[in-house]
Motif scaffolding. Structure first.
Motif, mmCIF file in Angstrom:
data_model
loop_
_atom_site.group_PDB
_atom_site.id
_atom_site.type_symbol
_atom_site.label_atom_id
_atom_site.label_comp_id
_atom_site.label_asym_id
_atom_site.label_seq_id
_atom_site.Cartn_x
_atom_site.Cartn_y
_atom_site.Cartn_z
ATOM 1 N N LYS A 1 0.949 -1.117 -0.185
ATOM 2 C CA LYS A 1 0.058 -0.095 0.125
ATOM 3 C C LYS A 1 0.904 1.361 -0.028
ATOM 4 O O LYS A 1 0.534 2.359 -0.744
ATOM 5 C CB LYS A 1 -0.823 -0.200 1.374
ATOM 6 N N ALA A 2 2.057 1.324 0.715
ATOM 7 C CA ALA A 2 2.706 2.317 0.767
ATOM 8 C C ALA A 2 3.510 2.770 -0.780
ATOM 9 O O ALA A 2 3.340 3.962 -1.103
ATOM 10 C CB ALA A 2 4.054 2.283 1.789
ATOM 11 N N SER B 1 0.763 3.892 -2.871
ATOM 12 C CA SER B 1 0.396 5.292 -2.693
ATOM 13 C C SER B 1 1.417 6.246 -3.168
ATOM 14 O O SER B 1 1.189 7.716 -3.588
ATOM 15 C CB SER B 1 0.686 5.628 -1.248
ATOM 16 N N LYS B 2 2.495 5.869 -3.625
ATOM 17 C CA LYS B 2 3.584 6.846 -4.452
ATOM 18 C C LYS B 2 3.437 6.452 -6.137
ATOM 19 O O LYS B 2 4.360 6.840 -6.520
ATOM 20 C CB LYS B 2 4.929 6.671 -3.868
ATOM 21 N N TYR C 1 9.299 6.493 0.488
ATOM 22 C CA TYR C 1 8.079 6.899 0.244
ATOM 23 C C TYR C 1 7.459 8.041 0.974
ATOM 24 O O TYR C 1 6.386 8.289 0.718
ATOM 25 C CB TYR C 1 7.456 5.554 0.876
ATOM 26 N N ILE D 1 -1.253 4.593 6.094
ATOM 27 C CA ILE D 1 -0.914 5.195 4.780
ATOM 28 C C ILE D 1 -1.715 6.073 4.042
ATOM 29 O O ILE D 1 -2.843 5.558 3.492
ATOM 30 C CB ILE D 1 -0.004 4.213 4.056
ATOM 31 N N VAL D 2 -1.571 7.340 4.040
ATOM 32 C CA VAL D 2 -2.515 8.193 3.552
ATOM 33 C C VAL D 2 -1.984 8.687 2.191
ATOM 34 O O VAL D 2 -0.750 9.189 2.418
ATOM 35 C CB VAL D 2 -2.894 9.264 4.367
ATOM 36 N N VAL D 3 -2.658 8.757 1.078
ATOM 37 C CA VAL D 3 -2.001 9.288 -0.112
ATOM 38 C C VAL D 3 -2.306 10.871 -0.046
ATOM 39 O O VAL D 3 -3.277 11.356 0.148
ATOM 40 C CB VAL D 3 -2.657 8.652 -1.256
#
Length: 147
Positions: free
Chosen positions: A15-16, A19-20, A60, A72-74
């Motif tokens: 997910k991390a 997110s990038k 990240y 993990i917030v985008v």
């Protein structure tokens, strides 16, 4: 959807990375590790040591606590901010053509809807140019005017 406690650490790493918007290969290159190592971490085949976790979080743009907690917030990117600016500028040009100043809530709705719709369109149709003008009729309608 699983909560952070139920997610594996590999899922959190995936997910991390997502997110990038990094591919497995891009992330491995950024981290200076073979792609197979990153794949093994994300698949929970091997564990990540503490120093490597710090490196991953930094690469990240996250904190180690975000990684541990799975929070993990985008964050908005510069492209997101640029697109928001384009929408605001475009709608301001429409407002300048109106006889009356629109209600602030209607203005907000117009900006949010155009940004949401056009961002979704661009993401769904790769290679297309961001163009808020395709929603002019909707904007005029939201602002209580006919196009």
């Amino acid at each position: 959807m699983k909560n952070a406690a139920a997610r594996s650490f590999g899922e959190i790493l995936q997910k991390a990375r997502a997110s990038k918007a990094l591919s497995l290969g891009e992330a491995a290159k950024l981290l200076g590790v073979p792609k197979t190592n990153l794949w093994r971490w994300e698949s929970n085949e091997t564990k990540v040591d503490a120093q490597r976790l710090v490196d991953i979080a930094a690469a990240y743009g996250l904190s180690v606590s975000e990684m541990f907690e799975g929070n993990i917030v985008v964050a908005p990117t510069q492209t997101d901010f640029d697109r928001l600016g384009e929408v605001v500028e475009h709608i301001e040009l429409i407002v300048q053509d109106l006889d009356l100043r629109p209600n602030p809530k209607a203005l907000r709705t117009a900006v949010v809807e155009v940004l949401r719709l056009e961002t979704s369109r661009v993401l769904d149709t790769h290679g297309t140019k961001f163009d808020p003008s395709r929603y002019d009729a909707m904007v005029y309608g939201i602002l209580g005017q006919s196009a």
